[in-house]
Design a protein around this motif. Structure first.
Motif, PDB file in Angstrom:
ATOM      1  N   HIS A  38       0.829  -1.206   0.000  1.00 10.31           N
ATOM      2  CA  HIS A  38       0.000   0.000   0.000  1.00 10.31           C
ATOM      3  C   HIS A  38       0.864   1.257   0.000  1.00 10.31           C
ATOM      4  N   ALA A  39       1.955   1.246   0.764  1.00  6.95           N
ATOM      5  CA  ALA A  39       2.851   2.402   0.828  1.00  6.95           C
ATOM      6  C   ALA A  39       3.473   2.693  -0.537  1.00  6.95           C
ATOM      7  N   GLN A  40       3.846   1.647  -1.259  1.00  4.54           N
ATOM      8  CA  GLN A  40       4.451   1.850  -2.581  1.00  4.54           C
ATOM      9  C   GLN A  40       3.460   2.488  -3.542  1.00  4.54           C
ATOM     10  N   ASP A  41       2.190   2.125  -3.448  1.00  3.50           N
ATOM     11  CA  ASP A  41       1.176   2.736  -4.306  1.00  3.50           C
ATOM     12  C   ASP A  41       1.067   4.232  -4.038  1.00  3.50           C
ATOM     13  N   VAL A  42       1.059   4.599  -2.756  1.00  7.26           N
ATOM     14  CA  VAL A  42       0.958   6.010  -2.386  1.00  7.26           C
ATOM     15  C   VAL A  42       2.179   6.779  -2.873  1.00  7.26           C
ATOM     16  N   LEU A  43       3.364   6.223  -2.642  1.00  6.58           N
ATOM     17  CA  LEU A  43       4.594   6.897  -3.040  1.00  6.58           C
ATOM     18  C   LEU A  43       4.703   7.017  -4.555  1.00  6.58           C
TER      19      LEU A  43
END
Length: 376
Positions: A38-43
């Motif tokens: 999920h963090a990679q999607d946001v970044l």
């Protein structure tokens, strides 16, 4: 920007220009404390927002994890374009960050920690060489090393937060601006194997707060008494510079011999005045609102056949093929000005069409990623 600088100089030929890094602050801590997928999607979303805002007018060299390395060749740098680009990129980042935060009801760490991310910039002016490595273009040189190492600095400690732009003295000199007038803070760093590097810091938190508080002066489609739109074959920042740079305007604007511009703090913006010379006639423009690269509004006069005051909003919208530029125009206050405007609106529309046709032709010959620079 300069139309005399080629889109790409021959590889391995030394060039001068702006070298800049845009770095998402808090990236490592965010990844460490969040669900990775999920963090990679946001970044990825935020990084794409940053890159799209920077290039053009800058050129993307490469992505380096949480940072984008961009550059713009040129001995002299158009201060207004560079500073507007940095601020517009930060504003786009903050708007996208807020939108993602508002749009999610998820309570995972990747979503909860989004507000802790921020964006910082480092900009340096120096020499570099472009070379081909493993099929990709790479920039090399001691100044490339300087701008990368300056990402590790103590600005956040002295400023109190991590939203800033650090411009080295070399960058300030290339822009020909007065840092004190712009309200920047003096700052220095000791760079390993390089030595001391002095520069100035612009507070982007303060710029964002001022942006949100500024009164908007924008003519709506419903208010407009004359609306003129045209599609242009270039990205919004490139079109913006051709519209607002006093050096570039006479190249495309029919009948304009020169534009004498007065700015208060070394960069174009609200309060800037333009004295446009058209043969024996002249007109005075005053910028009332300035929102790079979305729109700007001016108060001006039309010398056709007598000076008629009007207010114009120039709005730039992204299209698949470039930019749609729309003019929204209203006459000055009073019944007399409305009657005068009705009498000259046909001639005014013709002049606008002539000018925009010249701009279309010029942009068609200009690289779409033209740099925010001028030749020396």
């Amino acid at each position: 920007m300069t139309v005399t600088v080629p889109d790409h100089a021959p590889l391995r030929q030394a060039e001068e220009g702006c070298l800049a890094m845009a770095d998402i602050s808090g990236y490592t801590a965010y990844l460490a404390g969040s669900e990775l997928d999920h963090a990679q999607d946001v970044l990825a979303d935020l990084t794409e927002t940053v890159v799209n805002a920077l290039a053009p007018p800058m050129r993307l060299s490469k992505l380096e994890g949480d940072a984008a390395f961009v550059y713009a060749p040129g001995v002299q740098i158009d201060a207004s374009m560079l500073l507007d680009t940095v601020e517009a990129t930060y504003f786009a980042f903050r708007r996208r960050q807020d939108a993602i935060d508002r749009a999610t009801s998820c309570e995972c760490n990747a979503c909860v920690l989004i507000p802790r991310l921020d964006l910082k910039f480092v900009a340096h002016h120096g020499r570099f060489v472009r070379q081909r490595v493993a099929g990709s273009e790479e920039l090399s040189g001691s100044d490339v090393i300087v701008v990368h190492r300056l990402l590790k600095n103590t600005v956040a400690e002295s400023l109190g937060h991590a939203a800033y732009a650090f411009y080295t003295d070399a960058m300030v000199a290339a822009m020909s601006v007065s840092p004190e007038v712009l309200g920047w803070q003096r700052h220095g760093e000791e760079v390993a194997d390089i030595g001391p590097v002095q520069g100035w810091v612009a507070d982007l938190h303060a710029a964002w707060a001022a942006e949100r508080e500024r009164r908007r002066v924008k003519i709506s489609p419903e208010e407009s008494r004359l609306t003129f739109a045209m599609d242009l074959p270039a990205a919004r920042p490139v079109v913006w510079q051709y519209l607002t740079d006093p050096v570039l305007r006479p190249q495309w604007q029919a009948g304009t011999l020169r534009v004498d511009q007065k700015v208060a703090d070394g960069r174009r913006g609200t309060g800037t005045t333009n004295h446009c010379v058209h043969g024996k006639a002249a007109s005075l423009e005053e910028v009332l609102d300035w929102r790079p690269f979305d729109y700007y509004t001016i108060q001006t006069s039309i010398p056709a056949p007598m000076l008629a005051p009007v207010r114009m909003t120039m709005e730039l919208a992204e299209t698949p093929g470039g930019t749609r530029l729309t003019h929204y125009i209203v006459p000055g206050p009073g019944a007399g000005q409305s009657l005068l405007f009705r009498a000259i609106r046909g001639e005014f529309r013709r002049r606008m069409a002539d000018g925009m046709s010249g701009l279309v032709e010029l942009l068609a010959q200009t690289p779409s990623a033209a740099p925010a620079t001028r030749s020396g």
